[in-house]
Design an enzyme around this catalytic site. Structure first.
Site, PDB file in Angstrom:
ATOM      1  N   ARG A 263      70.295  76.770 133.850  1.00 20.63           N
ATOM      2  CA  ARG A 263      69.179  76.189 134.608  1.00 20.63           C
ATOM      3  C   ARG A 263      69.588  75.866 136.050  1.00 20.63           C
ATOM      4  NH1 ARG A 263      66.444  72.366 129.957  1.00 20.63           N
ATOM      5  NH2 ARG A 263      65.066  73.971 129.139  1.00 20.63           N
TER       6      ARG A 263
ATOM      7  N   LYS B 192      59.944  75.295 112.813  1.00 20.71           N
ATOM      8  CA  LYS B 192      58.583  74.904 112.424  1.00 20.71           C
ATOM      9  C   LYS B 192      57.487  75.753 113.049  1.00 20.71           C
ATOM     10  CE  LYS B 192      59.431  69.997 111.678  1.00 20.71           C
ATOM     11  NZ  LYS B 192      59.809  68.976 112.638  1.00 20.71           N
TER      12      LYS B 192
ATOM     13  N   GLY C  87      64.900  76.967 123.796  1.00 20.60           N
ATOM     14  CA  GLY C  87      66.215  76.407 124.071  1.00 20.60           C
ATOM     15  C   GLY C  87      67.250  76.804 123.026  1.00 20.60           C
TER      16      GLY C  87
ATOM     17  N   GLY D 121      59.225  74.569 124.850  1.00 21.14           N
ATOM     18  CA  GLY D 121      57.842  74.125 124.663  1.00 21.14           C
ATOM     19  C   GLY D 121      56.907  74.641 125.738  1.00 21.14           C
TER      20      GLY D 121
HETATM   21  P1  ADP Z   1      63.696  77.273 119.926  1.00 23.39           P
HETATM   22  O1  ADP Z   1      64.307  75.999 120.459  1.00 23.39           O
HETATM   23  O2  ADP Z   1      64.428  78.472 120.394  1.00 23.39           O
HETATM   24  O3  ADP Z   1      62.219  77.349 120.158  1.00 23.39           O
HETATM   25  P2  ADP Z   1      63.373  76.170 117.306  1.00 23.39           P
HETATM   26  O4  ADP Z   1      63.592  74.816 117.881  1.00 23.39           O
HETATM   27  O5  ADP Z   1      62.025  76.511 116.826  1.00 23.39           O
HETATM   28  O6  ADP Z   1      63.880  77.281 118.338  1.00 23.39           O
HETATM   29  O7  ADP Z   1      64.316  76.402 116.052  1.00 23.39           O
HETATM   30  C1  ADP Z   1      65.678  76.215 116.114  1.00 23.39           C
HETATM   31  C2  ADP Z   1      66.207  75.468 114.924  1.00 23.39           C
HETATM   32  O8  ADP Z   1      65.727  76.028 113.717  1.00 23.39           O
HETATM   33  C3  ADP Z   1      67.691  75.535 114.883  1.00 23.39           C
HETATM   34  O9  ADP Z   1      68.205  74.239 115.037  1.00 23.39           O
HETATM   35  C4  ADP Z   1      67.986  76.105 113.510  1.00 23.39           C
HETATM   36  O10 ADP Z   1      69.075  75.456 112.867  1.00 23.39           O
HETATM   37  C5  ADP Z   1      66.725  75.846 112.755  1.00 23.39           C
HETATM   38  N1  ADP Z   1      66.526  76.754 111.632  1.00 23.39           N
HETATM   39  C6  ADP Z   1      66.271  78.082 111.682  1.00 23.39           C
HETATM   40  N2  ADP Z   1      66.190  78.597 110.438  1.00 23.39           N
HETATM   41  C7  ADP Z   1      66.404  77.566 109.591  1.00 23.39           C
HETATM   42  C8  ADP Z   1      66.448  77.457 108.184  1.00 23.39           C
HETATM   43  N3  ADP Z   1      66.253  78.515 107.397  1.00 23.39           N
HETATM   44  N4  ADP Z   1      66.676  76.234 107.650  1.00 23.39           N
HETATM   45  C9  ADP Z   1      66.874  75.175 108.445  1.00 23.39           C
HETATM   46  N5  ADP Z   1      66.862  75.216 109.775  1.00 23.39           N
HETATM   47  C10 ADP Z   1      66.624  76.396 110.345  1.00 23.39           C
END
Ligand code: ADP
Ligand code: MG
Length: 399
Positions: free
Chosen positions: A38, A201, A354, A378
């Site tokens: 960043r 999620k 992130g 986000g």
């Molecule tokens: P980003 O920040 O790139 O948008 P997210 O915040 O949606 O991504 O998701 C990242 C998190 O999801 C990570 O911390 C990862 O550990 C968790 N994650 C991914 N798959 C699983 C899973 N099957 N069970 C538990 N946690 C998971």
């Protein structure tokens, strides 16, 4: 119409004080920066202004100090990094963002110099968008520039409240660049358009998901998100995380677009995240007492085969598993490397989020080995979902 800093004549900035909201929310451990993407992305805007004779005031948040001074969340180490990477007359730091001392430092600041203010969130008024606080921040400068794309979905004092106090409020290069890349993805992606989604999620990304799934030619689903989809098909997923509220939606997506949606067919499972030593691979259904933490090797092969074709656009958001734990990182690492191979073959490859950007680093894929790594999580998803970002819209609003 948004005004970009490059729209103004070169001599416009000479002798002016410019307040630039940047996002320097970077990982810092024991006073050392673990990573500074960043910061590197902000160089162009800062130098553009400073080299045209502006005195540049930089403001950012770092972490969640919740309105208190937390020494570990000081931006001081960022000022040190800035002084190493910027080619400007000088980089200074002041240990607050408002008040008498800050005013003094700002008054002494001359054209071509840069002053980084201390963490905005040491004052609770930042996140409550307090108008007196916004006004005080605004009183420091003549011109406002937003270059903090990743915080632009928040109505905070420094991203929103402050802007109305300026006649000149503009977008920096980073903000412009993000909008350009993400608009193309949202409105007119080169085809075939492959979307790779994972992460924790559905709830956090429902807007973007709806929009992207309807436009995509292929959707590869992994991460915890996959278990809600599998469960909606009546496939048992053991104790894996599912989101009851989205089961119906997932089922609808699958009936409407079954042919383009790929779901995992094997899984790395364990009784819990802590019991990673008991991890094993299962095909099809996940047995009771086990949770899915990564896509299995068969699935990874199928997904990487699709990604590596190297055509059109590939957008990736959300790790394929709990990649922070080595035992559950293989699917995510495979996908990251496939994405960069797609880039080398000529596909347009874009990464958002992130944690997804962190996963890219874990896979040792450089930011320069994909077309674009968004600085926003986000904010990027809100934008891709078609929502207005307050910190961007306010740049257009004129009294
Ligand atoms: P980003 O920040 O790139 O948008 P997210 O915040 O949606 O991504 O998701 C990242 C998190 O999801 C990570 O911390 C990862 O550990 C968790 N994650 C991914 N798959 C699983 C899973 N099957 N069970 C538990 N946690 C998971
Ligand atoms: Mg995340």
């Amino acid at each position: 119409m948004k005004i970009a800093i490059s729209d103004m004549p070169d001599d416009f900035y000479k002798g002016k004080k410019v307040f630039v909201r940047v996002d320097f929310n970077v990982p810092i451990e024991k006073g050392r920066l673990r990573e500074d993407y960043r910061i590197r992305r902000s160089i162009r805007t800062i130098e553009y202004l400073a080299n045209r004779g502006a005195a540049v005031i930089l403001a950012s948040h770092l972490g969640r100090p919740k309105g208190k001074v937390v020494p570990d969340l000081s931006l001081k180490p960022v000022a040190e990094r800035l002084s190493k990477v910027l080619r400007v007359k000088g980089v200074k730091f002041v240990n607050d963002c408002v008040g008498k001392k800050v005013k003094e430092k700002v008054e002494q600041l001359t054209g071509g110099e840069v002053l980084l203010l201390e963490n905005l969130r040491f004052h609770e008024e930042e996140e409550t968008n307090d108008s007196d606080f916004s006004k005080e921040l605004a009183s420091l400068a003549d011109i406002y520039v937003n270059d903090a794309f990743s915080t632009s979905h928040r109505k905070h004092a420094s991203t929103y409240g402050i802007a109305s106090f300026f006649d000149h409020r503009m977008a920096g290069f980073l903000v412009q660049n993000e909008i350009e890349v993400l608009s193309k993805l949202r409105d007119n992606p080169d085809r075939p358009f492959t979307v790779v989604v994972g992460g924790a999620k559905i709830k956090d990304k429902i807007g973007a998901l709806k929009n992207l799934i309807s436009k995509a030619d292929r959707v590869l689903i992994g991460g915890a998100v996959a278990y809600t989809f599998l469960s909606s098909k009546g496939i048992s997923v053991g104790e894996s995380l599912i989101e009851e509220d989205f089961l119906n939606w997932a089922q609808e997506v699958l009936t409407q677009s079954e042919e383009k949606v790929f779901l995992p067919e094997d899984h790395v499972v364990a009784p819990s995240m802590e019991k990673k030593a008991k991890a094993k691979v299962v095909q099809g259904e996940i047995p009771r007492g086990f949770m899915g933490f990564d896509i299995g090797q068969k699935t990874a092969l199928r997904y990487t085969h699709e990604i590596m074709k190297g055509q059109g656009t590939v957008f990736w958001n959300g790790p394929m598993g709990a990649f922070e734990i080595d035992e559950f990182s293989h699917g995510t690492i495979d996908v990251a490397r496939a994405l960069s191979l797609a880039y080398w073959r000529g596909a347009r490859t874009v990464v958002g989020g992130g944690d997804t950007a962190a996963a890219l680093r874990k896979a040792e894929v450089l930011e320069t080995e994909v077309d674009y790594v968004s600085t926003g999580g986000g904010a990027s998803l809100e934008f891709l979902g078609g929502n207005e970002l307050p910190g961007i819209s306010i740049l257009d609003d004129r009294k």
